[in-house]
Design a protein around this motif. Structure first.
Motif, PDB file in Angstrom:
ATOM      1  N   THR A  69       0.812  -1.212   0.000  1.00 60.07           N
ATOM      2  CA  THR A  69       0.000   0.000   0.000  1.00 60.07           C
ATOM      3  C   THR A  69       0.848   1.266   0.000  1.00 60.07           C
ATOM      4  O   THR A  69       0.308   2.362  -0.096  1.00 60.07           O
ATOM      5  N   LYS A  70       2.181   1.126   0.084  1.00 61.76           N
ATOM      6  CA  LYS A  70       3.049   2.302   0.016  1.00 61.76           C
ATOM      7  C   LYS A  70       3.260   2.779  -1.413  1.00 61.76           C
ATOM      8  O   LYS A  70       3.741   3.887  -1.624  1.00 61.76           O
ATOM      9  N   ASP A  71       2.959   1.930  -2.406  1.00 54.98           N
ATOM     10  CA  ASP A  71       3.174   2.354  -3.789  1.00 54.98           C
ATOM     11  C   ASP A  71       1.876   2.232  -4.579  1.00 54.98           C
ATOM     12  O   ASP A  71       1.015   1.402  -4.277  1.00 54.98           O
ATOM     13  N   PRO A  72       1.691   3.061  -5.607  1.00 51.18           N
ATOM     14  CA  PRO A  72       0.415   3.086  -6.346  1.00 51.18           C
ATOM     15  C   PRO A  72       0.131   1.820  -7.132  1.00 51.18           C
ATOM     16  O   PRO A  72      -1.029   1.551  -7.470  1.00 51.18           O
ATOM     17  N   LEU A  73       1.151   1.024  -7.450  1.00 51.76           N
ATOM     18  CA  LEU A  73       0.926  -0.206  -8.218  1.00 51.76           C
ATOM     19  C   LEU A  73       0.019  -1.179  -7.468  1.00 51.76           C
ATOM     20  O   LEU A  73      -0.648  -2.012  -8.083  1.00 51.76           O
ATOM     21  N   TYR A  74       0.001  -1.098  -6.157  1.00 51.54           N
ATOM     22  CA  TYR A  74      -0.851  -1.954  -5.336  1.00 51.54           C
ATOM     23  C   TYR A  74      -2.306  -1.848  -5.796  1.00 51.54           C
ATOM     24  O   TYR A  74      -3.029  -2.854  -5.879  1.00 51.54           O
ATOM     25  N   THR A  75      -2.741  -0.631  -6.121  1.00 51.16           N
ATOM     26  CA  THR A  75      -4.126  -0.397  -6.528  1.00 51.16           C
ATOM     27  C   THR A  75      -4.293  -0.438  -8.044  1.00 51.16           C
ATOM     28  O   THR A  75      -5.236  -1.054  -8.568  1.00 51.16           O
ATOM     29  N   TYR A  76      -3.349   0.179  -8.759  1.00 55.01           N
ATOM     30  CA  TYR A  76      -3.498   0.304 -10.210  1.00 55.01           C
ATOM     31  C   TYR A  76      -3.592  -1.050 -10.911  1.00 55.01           C
ATOM     32  O   TYR A  76      -4.409  -1.252 -11.816  1.00 55.01           O
ATOM     33  N   LEU A  77      -2.747  -1.992 -10.515  1.00 53.40           N
ATOM     34  CA  LEU A  77      -2.669  -3.259 -11.238  1.00 53.40           C
ATOM     35  C   LEU A  77      -3.882  -4.149 -11.003  1.00 53.40           C
ATOM     36  O   LEU A  77      -4.122  -5.095 -11.771  1.00 53.40           O
ATOM     37  N   LYS A  78      -4.624  -3.861  -9.951  1.00 49.17           N
ATOM     38  CA  LYS A  78      -5.810  -4.679  -9.649  1.00 49.17           C
ATOM     39  C   LYS A  78      -6.823  -4.608 -10.794  1.00 49.17           C
ATOM     40  O   LYS A  78      -7.530  -5.597 -11.066  1.00 49.17           O
ATOM     41  N   ASN A  79      -6.884  -3.487 -11.473  1.00 48.14           N
ATOM     42  CA  ASN A  79      -7.855  -3.286 -12.551  1.00 48.14           C
ATOM     43  C   ASN A  79      -7.204  -3.293 -13.937  1.00 48.14           C
ATOM     44  O   ASN A  79      -7.841  -2.885 -14.910  1.00 48.14           O
ATOM     45  N   ASP A  80      -5.952  -3.727 -14.007  1.00 46.41           N
ATOM     46  CA  ASP A  80      -5.246  -3.787 -15.285  1.00 46.41           C
ATOM     47  C   ASP A  80      -5.309  -5.222 -15.801  1.00 46.41           C
ATOM     48  O   ASP A  80      -4.818  -6.153 -15.149  1.00 46.41           O
ATOM     49  N   LYS A  81      -5.886  -5.413 -16.977  1.00 44.44           N
ATOM     50  CA  LYS A  81      -6.108  -6.759 -17.512  1.00 44.44           C
ATOM     51  C   LYS A  81      -4.822  -7.493 -17.871  1.00 44.44           C
ATOM     52  O   LYS A  81      -4.838  -8.723 -18.074  1.00 44.44           O
ATOM     53  N   ASP A  82      -3.683  -6.768 -17.963  1.00 44.17           N
ATOM     54  CA  ASP A  82      -2.415  -7.417 -18.290  1.00 44.17           C
ATOM     55  C   ASP A  82      -1.735  -8.031 -17.074  1.00 44.17           C
ATOM     56  O   ASP A  82      -0.663  -8.649 -17.200  1.00 44.17           O
ATOM     57  N   TYR A  83      -2.330  -7.849 -15.891  1.00 41.73           N
ATOM     58  CA  TYR A  83      -1.704  -8.349 -14.666  1.00 41.73           C
ATOM     59  C   TYR A  83      -2.697  -9.206 -13.888  1.00 41.73           C
ATOM     60  O   TYR A  83      -3.863  -8.834 -13.713  1.00 41.73           O
ATOM     61  N   VAL A  84      -2.210 -10.336 -13.409  1.00 37.31           N
ATOM     62  CA  VAL A  84      -3.043 -11.281 -12.665  1.00 37.31           C
ATOM     63  C   VAL A  84      -2.656 -11.219 -11.185  1.00 37.31           C
ATOM     64  O   VAL A  84      -1.473 -11.288 -10.839  1.00 37.31           O
ATOM     65  N   LEU A  85      -3.648 -11.083 -10.324  1.00 36.62           N
ATOM     66  CA  LEU A  85      -3.403 -11.065  -8.882  1.00 36.62           C
ATOM     67  C   LEU A  85      -3.169 -12.495  -8.404  1.00 36.62           C
ATOM     68  O   LEU A  85      -4.061 -13.344  -8.479  1.00 36.62           O
ATOM     69  N   LEU A  86      -1.949 -12.761  -7.912  1.00 39.78           N
ATOM     70  CA  LEU A  86      -1.606 -14.093  -7.412  1.00 39.78           C
ATOM     71  C   LEU A  86      -1.912 -14.267  -5.929  1.00 39.78           C
ATOM     72  O   LEU A  86      -2.249 -15.365  -5.476  1.00 39.78           O
ATOM     73  N   TRP A  87      -1.784 -13.184  -5.186  1.00 39.87           N
ATOM     74  CA  TRP A  87      -1.929 -13.313  -3.724  1.00 39.87           C
ATOM     75  C   TRP A  87      -2.212 -11.953  -3.111  1.00 39.87           C
ATOM     76  O   TRP A  87      -1.695 -10.924  -3.558  1.00 39.87           O
ATOM     77  N   ASP A  88      -3.041 -11.957  -2.080  1.00 38.87           N
ATOM     78  CA  ASP A  88      -3.421 -10.728  -1.373  1.00 38.87           C
ATOM     79  C   ASP A  88      -3.380 -11.014   0.128  1.00 38.87           C
ATOM     80  O   ASP A  88      -4.043 -11.944   0.610  1.00 38.87           O
ATOM     81  N   SER A  89      -2.594 -10.245   0.865  1.00 36.49           N
ATOM     82  CA  SER A  89      -2.461 -10.471   2.312  1.00 36.49           C
ATOM     83  C   SER A  89      -3.776 -10.248   3.044  1.00 36.49           C
ATOM     84  O   SER A  89      -3.984 -10.771   4.141  1.00 36.49           O
ATOM     85  N   ASP A  90      -4.672  -9.474   2.445  1.00 32.82           N
ATOM     86  CA  ASP A  90      -5.945  -9.168   3.093  1.00 32.82           C
ATOM     87  C   ASP A  90      -6.896 -10.361   3.112  1.00 32.82           C
ATOM     88  O   ASP A  90      -7.809 -10.410   3.935  1.00 32.82           O
ATOM     89  N   THR A  91      -6.680 -11.291   2.196  1.00 35.39           N
ATOM     90  CA  THR A  91      -7.618 -12.405   2.088  1.00 35.39           C
ATOM     91  C   THR A  91      -6.981 -13.756   2.379  1.00 35.39           C
ATOM     92  O   THR A  91      -7.641 -14.797   2.239  1.00 35.39           O
TER      93      THR A  91
END
Length: 559
Positions: free
Chosen positions: A513-535
């Motif tokens: 959460t210290k860098d903007p990529l944490y949020t931006y990439l969540k909605n970018d179709k070229d990047y797949v979320l592999l893991w999230d500490s929140d879940t």
């Protein structure tokens, strides 16, 4: 017998402070371990070997410390590294205590109380970083000069010692090597001007030529390093950058906003010194105190230097003040019992506050309560002895000191569990690396990380975009590119992340959460979320609450 008990309490309190504060692993230790492993396997590098950037000119200014730390880790793993930290902290505090005794050999109480305070403040800096070695070298330097200050002509062996200290310093921590010469300046000033200025107490009796001659072995030994003049001038190229100072807390000026606890403590020390220093003091003490205090105000990391070379004159100052008072006012029971009551009240309030704020699990609560009850009974015992021997001035002083030490231990008892219950490695960071290892299946990885996450990832073999060696990413040192400015621009939203991604070919991205990529990439179709500490269910609720940041791991996978 009573003096032995008092000394045993003093030693036990110092040991408790060291074990409480130093039993952590510093994040920079990962890149140091990685560096030491590289030196052992491939030799001393001249091109940066751990990041995704190619051809960066590189000076491993901490190479000998890194190699030593790695060998300790090889032998004893994390327990061995922590044992090294404890041992160095104990030796450090012992030499500092001997320095206080050297300055004030008449009052053990002042030296011991100052040592307890210094141990609590210094222990924060006893970590797996080379400053523990460079600080110890400076402490030895000051101790030797103070020990020999009464001689007009010092023994020639002193120059050999300074040669050895300089050779060690340039290889253990080259960035701090110039400070060894700087600390000679106050002594040289007194050698030249001390006897000519009536406002100062002239105590350093060396002739100026013998003092200045110390620079010769220091300078010659400085060349004994694998990088030559680059190591000797490393400090002049790696400090003074506004972007680094704004990002890294320890590089910022001391203020109530940045570091309120340390600011208050340092302010108290400065005020005490000014109030009680009514008698003429040696010029070199004043210069050491003023110079390192000024450095501490400019940068938080320099507080350690102030504690090492600027604090010890306070033993002499406080002794002289208490000695004068003791002539006019005796230590009586009438004057002591209110202080005793206040100490008890402060300890009980502090203990209740700790127990109310932090939850201790039932399986540990019985042990903590047993220790607290024992220390509370010991405190009551010393209170009883104080009352019983209330007509003996010397006994009142000794038992009041023992009571103080015991009440401090009483406060520390629950803190031991609370502090050591925190894992040595951030569980979210550890899990992030495990996810990347599993997903990559041994294939090459080019990893995006932020400033703090890079060292741990590089230790596990992943080339990263950046790590916590800030100066390595400056063009003045790498002779290539200003990666640090690029990182700050991305972090502050001044650089479009699409443009940034086109410059690099990251396979995976470890974001927080210290860098903007944490949020931006969540909605970018070229990047797949592999893991999230929140879940992630493998991270406990308690661990999740203790996380300073949230973590997400992405993989570049264009459609």
């Amino acid at each position: 017998m009573k003096s032995k008990i008092s000394f045993a309490l003093f030693i036990f309190l110092i040991a408790s402070i060291l074990l409480l504060i130093t039993s952590r692993f510093n994040n920079d230790g990962w890149f140091l371990l990685n560096s030491g492993r590289y030196v052992e396997n491939f030799g001393i590098p001249h091109t940066e070997p751990f990041t995704i950037h190619e051809g960066f000119h590189f000076v491993m200014q901490q190479w000998l410390f890194a190699l030593g730390l790695w060998k300790i880790y090889e032998i004893g793993q994390m327990q061995g590294v922590l044992l090294f930290t404890w041992a160095m902290g104990a030796v450090f505090i012992f030499v500092f205590y001997k320095l206080l005794q050297l300055v004030d050999s008449h009052d053990a109480a002042v030296s011991r109380i100052l040592t307890v305070g210094a141990a609590a403040l210094m222990s924060v800096y006893f970590t797996q970083r080379p400053q523990i070695i460079s600080g110890f070298i400076f402490l030895i330097e000051i101790y030797v000069l103070e020990y020999l200050k009464d001689k007009e002509r010092p023994p020639w062996a002193i120059y050999g010692l300074f040669f050895i200290l300089s050779a060690l310093l340039i290889n253990f921590h080259a960035a701090m090597w110039p400070m060894m010469s700087v600390f000679i300046l106050p002594y040289l000033a007194e050698s030249i001007f001390g006897a000519r200025i009536p406002w100062f107490h002239h105590s350093f009796l060396w002739k100026w030529k013998y003092t200045a001659l110390l620079w010769v072995p220091i300078l010659i030994a400085g060349f004994i390093n694998p990088y030559g003049i680059e190591s000797m001038t490393y400090a002049f190229h790696s400090y003074g950058y506004e972007q680094i100072n704004s990002l890294i807390t320890e590089m910022r000026p001391l203020s109530l906003g940045n570091n309120s606890y340390t600011s208050i403590i340092l302010s108290i020390i400065l005020i005490l010194t000014v109030i009680y220093a009514r008698n003429p003091l040696p010029l070199h003490w004043i210069l050491l105190f003023a110079g390192t205090a000024f450095m501490a105000l400019l940068a938080i990391r320099s507080i350690f230097l102030f504690l090492i070379v600027g604090l010890f004159p306070l033993a002499f100052i406080l002794h002289r003040s208490s000695f004068k008072k003791s002539k006019s006012k005796t230590t009586t029971w009438k004057r002591t019992w209110p202080m005793m009551v206040l100490m008890f009240l402060a300890a009980i309030v502090g203990l209740l506050f700790i127990l109310e704020k932090y939850t201790i699990p039932p399986d540990k609560l019985i042990l903590i309560i047993a220790i607290i009850c024992f220390l509370l009974l010991l405190s009551l015992f010393y209170a009883y002895i104080l009352w019983k021997e209330r007509n003996r001035q010397d006994e009142i002083r000794a038992n009041a000191r023992n009571l103080f030490f015991t009440l401090v231990l009483l406060l520390m008892a629950p803190l031991f569990y609370l502090y050591h219950d925190t894992p040595l490695v951030n569980p979210a960071l550890k899990k992030s690396i495990e996810v990347i290892q599993e997903n990559s299946s041994g294939r090459p990885v080019s990893l995006w990380t932020g400033y703090d996450e890079g060292p741990y990832a590089e230790f596990h073999g992943f080339p990263c975009y950046i790590d916590s060696r800030a100066e390595v990413f400056l063009p003045k040192l790498n002779h290539k590119k200003d990666v640090f400015s690029e990182y700050v621009s991305l972090k502050d939203g001044l650089l479009d992340y699409h443009d940034f991604m086109k410059r690099y070919h990251f396979t995976h991205l470890l974001t927080t959460t210290k860098d903007p990529l944490y949020t931006y990439l969540k909605n970018d179709k070229d990047y797949v979320l592999l893991w999230d500490s929140d879940t992630d269910d493998t991270i406990s609720e308690k661990e999740r609450k203790n996380l300073k940041e949230k973590y997400r791991v992405y993989k570049y996978q264009p459609e």
